[in-house]
Each structure stands twice: as structure tokens, then as C-alpha cells.
Design a protein around this motif. Structure first.
Motif, mmCIF file in Angstrom:
data_model
loop_
_atom_site.group_PDB
_atom_site.id
_atom_site.type_symbol
_atom_site.label_atom_id
_atom_site.label_comp_id
_atom_site.label_asym_id
_atom_site.label_seq_id
_atom_site.Cartn_x
_atom_site.Cartn_y
_atom_site.Cartn_z
ATOM 1 N N PHE A 9 66.525 69.185 30.571
ATOM 2 C CA PHE A 9 66.759 67.652 30.489
ATOM 3 C C PHE A 9 65.216 67.188 31.110
ATOM 4 N N ALA A 10 64.752 66.212 30.607
ATOM 5 C CA ALA A 10 63.630 65.566 31.424
ATOM 6 C C ALA A 10 63.858 64.007 31.140
ATOM 7 N N SER A 11 63.405 63.412 32.025
ATOM 8 C CA SER A 11 63.488 61.665 31.893
ATOM 9 C C SER A 11 62.599 61.306 32.999
ATOM 10 N N GLY A 12 62.025 59.985 32.780
ATOM 11 C CA GLY A 12 61.439 59.204 33.727
ATOM 12 C C GLY A 12 62.114 58.272 34.520
ATOM 13 N N ASP A 13 63.526 58.349 34.346
ATOM 14 C CA ASP A 13 64.570 57.550 34.984
ATOM 15 C C ASP A 13 65.391 58.359 35.577
ATOM 16 N N ARG A 14 65.242 58.808 36.861
ATOM 17 C CA ARG A 14 65.778 59.817 37.910
ATOM 18 C C ARG A 14 67.479 59.428 37.876
ATOM 19 N N ASP A 15 67.736 58.060 37.823
ATOM 20 C CA ASP A 15 69.061 57.840 38.187
ATOM 21 C C ASP A 15 69.986 58.175 37.019
ATOM 22 N N VAL A 16 69.368 57.798 35.704
ATOM 23 C CA VAL A 16 70.217 57.794 34.469
ATOM 24 C C VAL A 16 70.102 59.641 34.147
ATOM 25 N N LEU A 17 69.199 60.257 34.412
ATOM 26 C CA LEU A 17 69.256 61.663 34.431
ATOM 27 C C LEU A 17 70.232 62.187 35.299
ATOM 28 N N ALA A 18 70.109 61.845 36.595
ATOM 29 C CA ALA A 18 71.146 62.668 37.646
ATOM 30 C C ALA A 18 72.651 62.218 37.040
ATOM 31 N N GLU A 19 72.920 60.856 36.427
ATOM 32 C CA GLU A 19 74.149 60.554 36.369
ATOM 33 C C GLU A 19 74.850 61.437 34.999
ATOM 34 N N THR A 20 73.812 61.522 34.138
ATOM 35 C CA THR A 20 74.182 62.121 32.757
ATOM 36 C C THR A 20 74.487 63.546 33.016
ATOM 37 N N VAL A 21 73.635 64.312 33.792
ATOM 38 C CA VAL A 21 73.735 65.567 33.963
ATOM 39 C C VAL A 21 75.122 65.803 34.684
ATOM 40 N N ALA A 22 75.361 65.121 35.884
ATOM 41 C CA ALA A 22 76.299 65.129 36.683
ATOM 42 C C ALA A 22 77.730 65.039 35.780
ATOM 43 N N GLU A 23 77.805 64.033 34.832
ATOM 44 C CA GLU A 23 78.871 63.724 33.929
ATOM 45 C C GLU A 23 79.047 65.053 32.964
ATOM 46 N N LEU A 24 77.918 65.654 32.419
ATOM 47 C CA LEU A 24 78.266 66.602 31.732
ATOM 48 C C LEU A 24 78.794 67.874 32.515
ATOM 49 N N LYS A 25 78.202 68.003 33.805
ATOM 50 C CA LYS A 25 78.639 69.170 34.538
ATOM 51 C C LYS A 25 80.121 69.083 34.818
ATOM 52 N N THR A 26 80.717 67.817 35.235
ATOM 53 C CA THR A 26 82.305 67.437 35.403
ATOM 54 C C THR A 26 82.950 67.879 34.040
ATOM 55 N N ASP A 27 82.592 67.449 32.878
ATOM 56 C CA ASP A 27 83.267 67.727 31.919
ATOM 57 C C ASP A 27 83.349 69.134 31.339
ATOM 58 N N LEU A 28 82.218 69.893 31.665
ATOM 59 C CA LEU A 28 82.137 71.481 31.442
ATOM 60 C C LEU A 28 83.094 72.008 32.204
ATOM 61 N N GLU A 29 83.226 71.590 33.614
ATOM 62 C CA GLU A 29 84.293 72.330 34.398
ATOM 63 C C GLU A 29 85.694 71.833 34.028
ATOM 64 N N ARG A 30 85.846 70.639 33.672
ATOM 65 C CA ARG A 30 87.101 70.200 33.041
ATOM 66 C C ARG A 30 87.649 71.009 32.286
ATOM 67 N N LYS A 31 86.949 71.471 31.062
ATOM 68 C CA LYS A 31 87.108 72.517 30.205
ATOM 69 C C LYS A 31 87.296 73.791 30.499
ATOM 70 N N GLY A 32 86.944 74.106 31.566
ATOM 71 C CA GLY A 32 87.184 75.543 32.066
ATOM 72 C C GLY A 32 85.722 76.510 31.552
ATOM 73 N N THR A 33 84.928 75.634 31.354
ATOM 74 C CA THR A 33 83.528 76.557 30.869
ATOM 75 C C THR A 33 82.719 76.870 32.142
ATOM 76 N N GLU A 34 82.143 78.172 32.049
ATOM 77 C CA GLU A 34 81.207 78.624 32.832
ATOM 78 C C GLU A 34 79.692 78.284 32.763
ATOM 79 N N CYS A 35 79.479 77.525 33.876
ATOM 80 C CA CYS A 35 78.298 76.743 33.563
ATOM 81 C C CYS A 35 77.518 77.052 34.852
ATOM 82 N N LYS A 36 76.047 77.078 34.920
ATOM 83 C CA LYS A 36 75.263 77.184 35.933
ATOM 84 C C LYS A 36 74.227 76.141 35.975
#
Length: 110
Positions: A9-36
Motif C-alpha cells: 500500500f502507498a499513499s500521501g495521506d498517512r491517516d487514511v492509509l493507517a486506518e485502512t490497513v488497520a481495518e483490513l488487519k482486524t477483518d483478516l484476524e476476525r476471519k481467522g486468516t494467518e496474516c503478517k
């Protein structure tokens, strides 16, 4: 055979990037997917020249901005990886996807 989906992921907007990636990580963990990740890279400053006319010569000071990067890996679960890739990410985020096939240890090459 295991699939590894690498997301950059790359963006000029750090806040949107951090929020989007954190939300994706939470969704993946909730589904039980192995994610690094997400793994952060140092911000990269990009400089763009600005010319006063349509030809090089007289210039304004260059326009500069920072590009922030994060990376993640999804191991196995190719169905969930497909769902992630099909997501609508904000327009301010550039997403690159790479899929690798990993063979188990001890697997012979044919």
C-alpha cells in the motif's frame, strides 16, 4: 501448495492509509486468516518541478510531498485473499498485489 498474497500500500495521506490497513488487519484476524504485517517503510519524499512556462527554464520552487508505505502478507486462504483484492480501497491509496505459490518443505521438484 500454499499461496502467499503480498499486498503493498502507498499513499500521501498517512491517516487514511493507517486506518485502512488497520481495518483490513482486524477483518483478516476476525476471519481467522494467518496474516503478517502491516510493516511500515520509511516515508519517501517526492519532489516535482514546477515550470512557469510550458518549456523548461524559469521554475517555481519544486512541489514536494511524502509517500507512506505499508505491506502485508496473507498466508493460505486464497478465497479470503481474493475478497481482499476485490475490495474498494480509497482513491488516495495505491495497492499492488503479488501472489506466490509456496511448496511444502521437502517437496521434490519435477
Amino acid at each position: 501448495m500454499t499461496f502467499v498474497t503480498k499486498l503493498d500500500f502507498a499513499s500521501g495521506d498517512r491517516d487514511v492509509l493507517a486506518e485502512t490497513v488497520a481495518e483490513l488487519k482486524t477483518d483478516l484476524e476476525r476471519k481467522g486468516t494467518e496474516c503478517k504485517g502491516p510493516h511500515a517503510s520509511p516515508a519517501e519524499t517526492v519532489r516535482v518541478p514546477q515550470y512557469k512556462r510550458l518549456r523548461p527554464g524559469d521554475e517555481f520552487s519544486p512541489w514536494s510531498y511524502d509517500v507512506y508505505k505499508r505491506s502485508m502478507e496473507i498466508h493460505g486462504s486464497d478465497e479470503i485473499a481474493r475478497d481482499v483484492v476485490a475490495r474498494d480501497f480509497p482513491d488516495s491509496i495505491h495497492v499492488e498485489v503479488e501472489v506466490d505459490r509456496k511448496k511444502p518443505l521437502g517437496h521434490r521438484r519435477d
